[in-house]
Scaffold this active site. Structure first.
Site, PDB file in Angstrom:
ATOM      1  N   ASP A 184      -4.561   7.955  -5.670  1.00 53.42           N
ATOM      2  CA  ASP A 184      -5.035   7.029  -4.643  1.00 53.42           C
ATOM      3  C   ASP A 184      -6.266   7.599  -3.926  1.00 53.42           C
ATOM      4  O   ASP A 184      -6.759   8.679  -4.287  1.00 53.42           O
ATOM      5  CB  ASP A 184      -3.875   6.767  -3.659  1.00 53.42           C
ATOM      6  CG  ASP A 184      -3.845   5.339  -3.159  1.00 53.42           C
ATOM      7  OD1 ASP A 184      -4.904   4.702  -3.075  1.00 53.42           O
ATOM      8  OD2 ASP A 184      -2.730   4.866  -2.820  1.00 53.42           O
ATOM      9  N   ASP A 239      -5.586  -3.784  -2.332  1.00 50.85           N
ATOM     10  CA  ASP A 239      -4.204  -4.031  -2.753  1.00 50.85           C
ATOM     11  C   ASP A 239      -3.893  -5.517  -2.914  1.00 50.85           C
ATOM     12  O   ASP A 239      -4.316  -6.357  -2.114  1.00 50.85           O
ATOM     13  CB  ASP A 239      -3.227  -3.456  -1.719  1.00 50.85           C
ATOM     14  CG  ASP A 239      -3.199  -1.939  -1.751  1.00 50.85           C
ATOM     15  OD1 ASP A 239      -3.984  -1.338  -2.516  1.00 50.85           O
ATOM     16  OD2 ASP A 239      -2.397  -1.355  -0.998  1.00 50.85           O
TER      17      ASP A 239
HETATM   18  C1  GLA Z   1      -2.605   2.272  -1.426  1.00 52.21           C
HETATM   19  C2  GLA Z   1      -2.572   1.843  -2.878  1.00 52.21           C
HETATM   20  C3  GLA Z   1      -1.297   1.090  -3.146  1.00 52.21           C
HETATM   21  C4  GLA Z   1      -0.107   1.976  -2.816  1.00 52.21           C
HETATM   22  C5  GLA Z   1      -0.206   2.500  -1.398  1.00 52.21           C
HETATM   23  C6  GLA Z   1       0.825   3.570  -1.104  1.00 52.21           C
HETATM   24  O1  GLA Z   1      -2.664   1.177  -0.592  1.00 52.21           O
HETATM   25  O2  GLA Z   1      -3.672   1.044  -3.201  1.00 52.21           O
HETATM   26  O3  GLA Z   1      -1.242   0.650  -4.477  1.00 52.21           O
HETATM   27  O4  GLA Z   1      -0.079   3.049  -3.723  1.00 52.21           O
HETATM   28  O5  GLA Z   1      -1.493   3.069  -1.152  1.00 52.21           O
HETATM   29  O6  GLA Z   1       0.721   4.058   0.186  1.00 52.21           O
END
Ligand code: GLA
Length: 719
Positions: A184, A239
């Site tokens: 990430d 996301d």
């Molecule tokens: C980010 C990523 C997500 C998830 C969250 C976890 O937002 O893009 O896919 O992994 O972190 O905290």
């Protein structure tokens, strides 16, 4: 002055605008507001081996990740992960291709141990992570883990990130048997993204364990330009959420990135929400269809242990999965998208295409396209399989369906037996290709490549030379024609189109079946046209392939100019009365061209015996200016001898004409002006090596009245 829209940012904006998304498209704004990308690095092409080079994800990865269903909640624990692995087996998901059981954020304690190692949360994972990995492996599945290329992960609780700990963490994961890392982007301290992600790529490589590397920097640093060298996939957006507008917005942004994906290196529009309850099953089918059509990683994001039959039916649709997992590894592209009716086409390894017809509006609509628009052709019939209803049908060209609001109809379209080109000299742009794949926008006929819609280019121009006929492509491009063993040669001028004002380079290759039969080497925008000649004798398939010149695909507007395909045999060896042969084409001023008769201006055979200045001829062609008759020779004839003159039926001195003979583009005989008062004149034309001979009659500049023009006893000698 043409200015190439050369940044992906601008391309996406243009692309989104065609889908009507710019107004109010919140998700899109995030893309368009980004800083201009750094100069593009080499982009993946069908020929470029991904430098990550770990042999993994040759087709998009498939599996599960808990994040979308649990986030950090307590139900994310060992029992869940083991239960998912069990469900993969018991519900047939493993058999359907799902392999990776992955855990997301919140698996670790907030602090590293005294040695600096990550520590699994003992409440969630009382037996540690290795025990879970072992369990997953015992089911014949693979196990994946999560971290962030920052000081901490994304969750507010702030679990430790991998920045500065790359080798230690990678080593620990490898010792646990980890097969997959999602990495990430939170708390990244502003450090350079490529360096951060490359540091972990190197650390994973150094473990010696094959670990699929999923880059998750949300598309913020245009990873499509660099991440193919680093990881196996890269998130292209922020996301996903479990609702229609989030899902379809992400699809729009990912759709425009197709040229950058390929085996081992995929655009990742985020994990699936199918089954999480925020969308209808119709919307989830659209979600799943589009992800497969975009060759996206398929990571199930719902708790499979309680999945409904409808959810399982979507996730286990093996026809749709086969599209995602197709070995050609092409991400589908949008071929039309006006008014919320979006058509995508994805080339598949067996020569078929998958096509999605998506209705993004809120009422049922008919969505239509054609085989031509989706990039195939050359057959008289095509089989359609509806990948959701499983119904089959056939079409001669139109593909159309009534699609419910927010729904997608998805077909696999398989061409029937292809039809070979006609004997003679063909311009490729006038033939139907069996398949066309192009880096940006469609392959253009008789136009350069304008990157977006059909017909948006200009006149084909290479180094100042313009061409009326040809194909305008953009690297990476791959066009296939069916020859059926009937063709002989292709002659073509190639080069980067002059519209690529800011550079561009490309390599043009011609294949006869698997054999490379012509190769231009790298051509740049400042080069003149290069003539390629390819021997196609006996070949079943002709392929025209353009790759980038090794510097990425930007500006690579690549022209196949005047591509001239010669098929079939010319006349047999020996001497032929031309009037006994079949012409390839005939144009005539009045009535039809006559065989062995003069031209009486109306119906076939209405003339008389060919007669010039009192001499009669049993054989020949009776024409009327202006006339042009073409015969295919196939390179095997040597001479044409003939007499020419105005037929006596014009009466006395009436009528005048000029008779000319062309071997391909070269004029090889010219009678000068002949009037009705003159005796027949003999012409001899050298046709050696000519593909065609053309017999032309003009009016000599005084109008066509009375210009009954005879080709008397024209005799063709072939070897
Ligand atoms: C980010 C990523 C997500 C998830 C969250 C976890 O937002 O893009 O896919 O992994 O972190 O905290």
């Amino acid at each position: 002055m043409y200015t190439e829209r050369h940044t992906v940012r601008a391309r996406l904006a243009t692309f989104a605008a065609t889908l009507g998304l710019l107004a109010g498209g919140g998700a899109l704004t995030a893309v368009t507001a980004q800083a201009a990308p750094a100069p593009p690095a080499a982009a993946p092409t069908p020929t470029a081996a991904p430098a990550v080079d770990n042999g993994l994800a040759r087709t998009p990865q498939m599996g599960f990740n808990n994040w979308n269903s649990t986030h950090c909640r307590a139900e994310f624990n060992e029992a869940m992960v083991k239960g998912i692995a069990d469900t993969f087996v018991s519900q047939g998901l493993k058999d359907a291709g799902y392999t990776y059981v992955n855990i997301d954020d919140c698996w670790a304690l907030p602090q590293r141990d005294a040695s600096g190692n990550l520590v699994p949360d003992p409440v969630r994972f009382p037996n540690g992570i290795k025990a879970v990995a072992d369990y997953v492996h015992s089911k014949g599945l693979k196990f994946g883990i999560y971290s962030s290329a920052g000081t901490k992960t994304c969750d507010v609780q702030g679990f430790p990130g991998g920045l500065g700990h790359e080798q230690q963490d990678a080593g620990l994961w490898a010792s646990w048997g980890v097969d997959y890392l999602k990495y990430d982007n939170c708390n990244n301290t502003g450090a350079d993204a490529q360096q951060r992600y490359t540091a972990m790529a190197n650390a994973l490589k150094a473990t010696g364990r094959p670990i699929l590397y999923s880059i998750c920097e949300w598309g913020e640093n245009q990873p499509w330009n660099w991440a193919a060298k680093t990881g196996n996939s890269w998130r292209t957006t922020g996301d996903i959420s479990d609702n229609w507008s989030s899902m379809i917005g992400i699809a729009h942004r990912n759709q425009g990135l197709a040229p950058y994906a390929g085996p081992g290196a995929w655009n990742d529009p985020d994990m699936l929400e199918v089954g999480n309850g925020g969308m209808t099953d119709t919307e989830y089918r659209t979600h799943f269809s589009l992800w497969a059509q975009m060759a996206a990683p398929l990571l199930i994001g719902s708790d499979l242990r309680s999945a409904s039959p409808a959810t399982l039916a979507i996730l286990k649709n093996t026809d749709v999965i086969a599209v995602d997992q197709d070995s050609l590894g092409k991400q589908g592209t949008v071929v039309s998208g006006s008014g919320g009716l979006v058509v995508m086409s994805k080339p598949l390894a067996d020569g078929s295409r998958s096509v999605t017809l998506t209705n993004e509006t809120t009422s049922a609509r008919t969505v239509s396209t054609t085989v031509e628009a989706i990039g195939i052709g050359g057959a008289s019939s095509y089989a359609l399989k509806d990948l959701w209803s499983k119904q089959t049908s056939t079409t001669t060209g139109t593909i159309s369906a009534s699609v419910p609001a927010h729904g997608t109809v998805m077909y696999r379209v398989t061409p029937g037996a292809p039809v070979p080109p006609p004997a003679g000299v063909n311009q490729l742009s006038e033939l139907a290709w069996t398949s066309a794949i192009n880096g940006w926008g469609p392959v253009e006929r008789d136009r350069s490549n304008g990157e977006q819609a059909t017909g948006d280019g200009r006149t084909l121009t290479i180094g100042g030379t313009t061409y009326a006929k040809g194909l305008g492509t953009h690297a990476a491009s791959d066009i296939t024609y069916h020859l059926g063993g009937t063709c002989r040669s292709l002659r073509v001028d190639v080069g980067v189109d002059d519209e690529s004002t800011a550079g561009g380079s490309a390599v043009f290759r011609i294949y006869r079946d698997a054999a490379l039969v012509a190769d231009s080497g790298p051509r740049t925008a400042s080069d003149p046209p290069t003539r390629l000649s390819a021997d196609l004798t006996g070949g079943t398939k002709l392929r025209l392939v353009v790759t980038d010149g090794g510097d990425g695909i930007d500006y690579d507007h690549a022209d196949w100019a005047a591509p001239t395909l010669t098929c079939g045999n010319g006349p047999a060896a020996g001497t032929h009365a031309l009037s006994d042969l079949q012409w390839a084409s005939a144009i005539n001023g009045w009535g039809p061209v006559e065989r062995d008769r003069s031209n009486a201006e109306q119906a076939t055979d209405d003339g008389r015996t060919l007669t010039i200045g009192g001499t009669t001829y049993a054989k020949g062609l009776g024409t009327h200016a202006a006339s042009s008759i073409t015969y295919y020779l196939g390179g095997g004839c040597s001479t044409l001898t003939t007499s020419v003159g105005i037929d006596d039926e014009s009466g006395g001195a009436n009528g005048s004409a000029v008779f000319q003979i062309y071997r391909d583009a070269a004029k090889v005989a010219d009678s000068g002006r002949l009037t009705g008062a003159e005796a027949p004149r003999a012409l001899t034309a050298d046709l050696s090596g000519g593909l065609e001979v053309r017999l032309v009659v003009t009016d000599s500049g005084d109008g066509i009245n009375y210009d009954h023009a005879d080709w008397a006893a024209p005799t063709l000698t072939c070897t």
